[in-house]
Scaffold this motif. Sequence first.
Motif, PDB file in Angstrom:
ATOM      1  N   LEU A 172       0.830  -1.205   0.000  1.00 17.50           N
ATOM      2  CA  LEU A 172       0.000   0.000   0.000  1.00 17.50           C
ATOM      3  C   LEU A 172       0.867   1.259   0.000  1.00 17.50           C
ATOM      4  O   LEU A 172       0.617   2.199  -0.770  1.00 17.50           O
ATOM      5  CB  LEU A 172      -0.911  -0.020   1.229  1.00 17.50           C
ATOM      6  CG  LEU A 172      -1.780   1.209   1.486  1.00 17.50           C
ATOM      7  CD1 LEU A 172      -2.743   1.449   0.331  1.00 17.50           C
ATOM      8  CD2 LEU A 172      -2.552   1.048   2.803  1.00 17.50           C
ATOM      9  N   ALA A 173       1.889   1.291   0.847  1.00 15.89           N
ATOM     10  CA  ALA A 173       2.744   2.471   0.945  1.00 15.89           C
ATOM     11  C   ALA A 173       3.519   2.720  -0.348  1.00 15.89           C
ATOM     12  O   ALA A 173       3.616   3.861  -0.826  1.00 15.89           O
ATOM     13  CB  ALA A 173       3.705   2.313   2.119  1.00 15.89           C
ATOM     14  N   VAL A 174       4.067   1.663  -0.939  1.00 14.65           N
ATOM     15  CA  VAL A 174       4.846   1.817  -2.181  1.00 14.65           C
ATOM     16  C   VAL A 174       3.938   2.288  -3.319  1.00 14.65           C
ATOM     17  O   VAL A 174       4.295   3.187  -4.102  1.00 14.65           O
ATOM     18  CB  VAL A 174       5.536   0.493  -2.557  1.00 14.65           C
ATOM     19  CG1 VAL A 174       6.162   0.576  -3.947  1.00 14.65           C
ATOM     20  CG2 VAL A 174       6.602   0.143  -1.530  1.00 14.65           C
ATOM     21  N   GLY A 175       2.740   1.706  -3.427  1.00 17.97           N
ATOM     22  CA  GLY A 175       1.811   2.123  -4.477  1.00 17.97           C
ATOM     23  C   GLY A 175       1.436   3.587  -4.373  1.00 17.97           C
ATOM     24  O   GLY A 175       1.392   4.312  -5.374  1.00 17.97           O
ATOM     25  N   LEU A 176       1.164   4.050  -3.163  1.00 16.35           N
ATOM     26  CA  LEU A 176       0.815   5.456  -2.966  1.00 16.35           C
ATOM     27  C   LEU A 176       1.983   6.373  -3.312  1.00 16.35           C
ATOM     28  O   LEU A 176       1.800   7.419  -3.956  1.00 16.35           O
ATOM     29  CB  LEU A 176       0.389   5.684  -1.515  1.00 16.35           C
ATOM     30  CG  LEU A 176      -1.004   5.174  -1.118  1.00 16.35           C
ATOM     31  CD1 LEU A 176      -1.177   5.216   0.390  1.00 16.35           C
ATOM     32  CD2 LEU A 176      -2.086   6.003  -1.797  1.00 16.35           C
TER      33      LEU A 176
ATOM     34  N   ALA B 205       1.437   8.314   1.869  1.00 12.55           N
ATOM     35  CA  ALA B 205       2.327   7.148   1.878  1.00 12.55           C
ATOM     36  C   ALA B 205       3.283   7.206   3.064  1.00 12.55           C
ATOM     37  O   ALA B 205       3.546   6.185   3.722  1.00 12.55           O
ATOM     38  CB  ALA B 205       3.111   7.081   0.565  1.00 12.55           C
ATOM     39  N   LEU B 206       3.810   8.394   3.344  1.00 12.77           N
ATOM     40  CA  LEU B 206       4.739   8.539   4.468  1.00 12.77           C
ATOM     41  C   LEU B 206       4.044   8.289   5.799  1.00 12.77           C
ATOM     42  O   LEU B 206       4.676   7.844   6.760  1.00 12.77           O
ATOM     43  CB  LEU B 206       5.355   9.943   4.448  1.00 12.77           C
ATOM     44  CG  LEU B 206       6.222  10.280   3.227  1.00 12.77           C
ATOM     45  CD1 LEU B 206       6.728  11.717   3.305  1.00 12.77           C
ATOM     46  CD2 LEU B 206       7.395   9.313   3.106  1.00 12.77           C
ATOM     47  N   LEU B 207       2.756   8.575   5.864  1.00 11.17           N
ATOM     48  CA  LEU B 207       2.010   8.342   7.109  1.00 11.17           C
ATOM     49  C   LEU B 207       2.031   6.872   7.503  1.00 11.17           C
ATOM     50  O   LEU B 207       2.061   6.536   8.696  1.00 11.17           O
ATOM     51  CB  LEU B 207       0.565   8.820   6.927  1.00 11.17           C
ATOM     52  CG  LEU B 207      -0.381   8.634   8.119  1.00 11.17           C
ATOM     53  CD1 LEU B 207       0.078   9.490   9.295  1.00 11.17           C
ATOM     54  CD2 LEU B 207      -1.805   9.004   7.736  1.00 11.17           C
ATOM     55  N   LEU B 208       2.035   5.976   6.527  1.00 12.39           N
ATOM     56  CA  LEU B 208       2.056   4.539   6.825  1.00 12.39           C
ATOM     57  C   LEU B 208       3.380   4.089   7.413  1.00 12.39           C
ATOM     58  O   LEU B 208       3.484   2.968   7.923  1.00 12.39           O
ATOM     59  CB  LEU B 208       1.768   3.746   5.546  1.00 12.39           C
ATOM     60  CG  LEU B 208       0.361   3.909   4.963  1.00 12.39           C
ATOM     61  CD1 LEU B 208       0.276   3.247   3.604  1.00 12.39           C
ATOM     62  CD2 LEU B 208      -0.679   3.327   5.904  1.00 12.39           C
ATOM     63  N   GLY B 209       4.400   4.939   7.353  1.00 13.96           N
ATOM     64  CA  GLY B 209       5.689   4.592   7.941  1.00 13.96           C
ATOM     65  C   GLY B 209       5.653   4.450   9.445  1.00 13.96           C
ATOM     66  O   GLY B 209       6.549   3.826  10.031  1.00 13.96           O
ATOM     67  N   CYS B 210       4.617   5.004  10.092  1.00 12.00           N
ATOM     68  CA  CYS B 210       4.546   4.912  11.555  1.00 12.00           C
ATOM     69  C   CYS B 210       3.902   3.605  12.020  1.00 12.00           C
ATOM     70  O   CYS B 210       3.860   3.327  13.221  1.00 12.00           O
ATOM     71  CB  CYS B 210       3.775   6.098  12.124  1.00 12.00           C
ATOM     72  SG  CYS B 210       2.033   6.148  11.648  1.00 12.00           S
TER      73      CYS B 210
END
Length: 510
Positions: free
Chosen positions: A360-364, A461-466
């Motif tokens: 999900l993060a990479v796609g975004l 996408a960066l938000l999913l890093g947490c």
Amino acid sequence: MDNSADKDEQTNEDHHKYEEVPPDGGFGWVVVAAAHMAYFLSHGSLTSFGPYIVRLKDYFDEGAGAIGGISGIALFVTFFTGSISSGLMSRFGCRPVIFVGGVMSTIGLAVSSFVPEAHYLYLTYGLITAFGYSLVVTPVMSLPAKYFRKRYALANGIVFAGIAVAWISLPSLSQLMIQTYGWRGAMLLLSALTANICVCGVILKPPKQRRHPTVSVNPKDQTQSLELLSTQKAEETTPENSELKSCDTPVLIPHTQSKEISTENGIYWRNYKCCQFILKFFDFTLFSNSLFVVMFMQHAITGIGFYPTLLFLIARAVSYGIPQPLPATLLTIWGVTSLLGRLTHGFIIDRKIVTATQGLAVGLFVCGLVNILSCIKTNYIGMALMYCVFGLSNGVYHPLSTVVIREYVGSEKFPQAQGMCNLSRGVAGLLGVPITGWLYDVTQSYNVCYLFSGCVIILSALLLGCVPFLRKIQGKKSANYQNRSNNSDSESEEEHTNADKSKGNHPEDL
């Protein structure tokens, strides 16, 4: 004897908790095909409104912000009312809800074809049609979770491929109908096509679930759990207990006949009728799960950047001087690669090559980067290549968002969680499309609009890093609570042992 046996069987039934086991195949594939078509005719039609935006701007002599606001209102209503759709589905079942949604959206599109002024479309298309779509989208998105577990990612990808097929076919078809019959005739024909949602609704029914016992609870443990619950309620204002209530891990407390309180995830709700009615549509206990909060925010941020990208793509190509009918084919190219991503991502996720959150993060991130880089490509070939990549990435991240939500909240709360995430996406659509249209009206440049959209998508996408950090915190809280629970049980057993000893040494017993 028979009555005694029945009573024992009932008692044994009450002392077990069960989980529902999806059939993982069979008639589920028929349901997936029908859900695919329903999603094509609802969400696919909603997000393929681009050709109408270009024509309505010229016909009514309105700005991009005003006409874009029609799609913004429609997106807002469709997703904002998703929780209401979930509640209606829980009350009446998915088939009648989807059928009514098909009827409403058909009527809304038919009436929209006769409006004399653009602002009437806010009511006919933005409210009536969009609410009909809402009654279709949320039940359709939740059905694969009821039929599949092992192959859920694949089944979910097939359902979500409906929107990609719509992007392949509907923009070019709409452009052809507009050129042949005008925008009014094209919208009337679209309403006739939308009526097929009712046919899909007849097929879409939840399966007969197989029950599998998971936990055994005896009356003694139940009594101890109730004593623990009353103690927690009496001490709920203490700092230690406040930490416990914020824990993401649910506390297993058996169901009781108490009319005073009920509990979910450690949060207490009084059983007033108004609260029960609201909780049918909005499960606020989900916000005690920090991972769900991340997904709720991610849907809102992504929606602000994604929907303007989709709805203004044809208008952007026209502003670059690309001749008709080539602008509409950009969405077709996007749809083809998006379909490829939706159909293939399930194999990657099911084989654990990457996690659903990572995909999900990479796609975004790739989608946001393409939006930014597309500003240097203003010819048809350059835009086609850019949005070929965008479509592939979108085909990966869009269905994965549903997979991730189900992973974070579980199957039981998934319909309510999906509805509330759709709510945040609807608010984003209401804000993102008019704001982007206003940016174009002020700057007369779609490059500014797409730079803005790209940055917003990368932020989501960066938000999913947490997420990994939240998982560690969640694990520590669960471990601390388990340790406190074990210590409490040990102290309780020790107190009972000492009490028995003191009772045995009492003079009256000698």
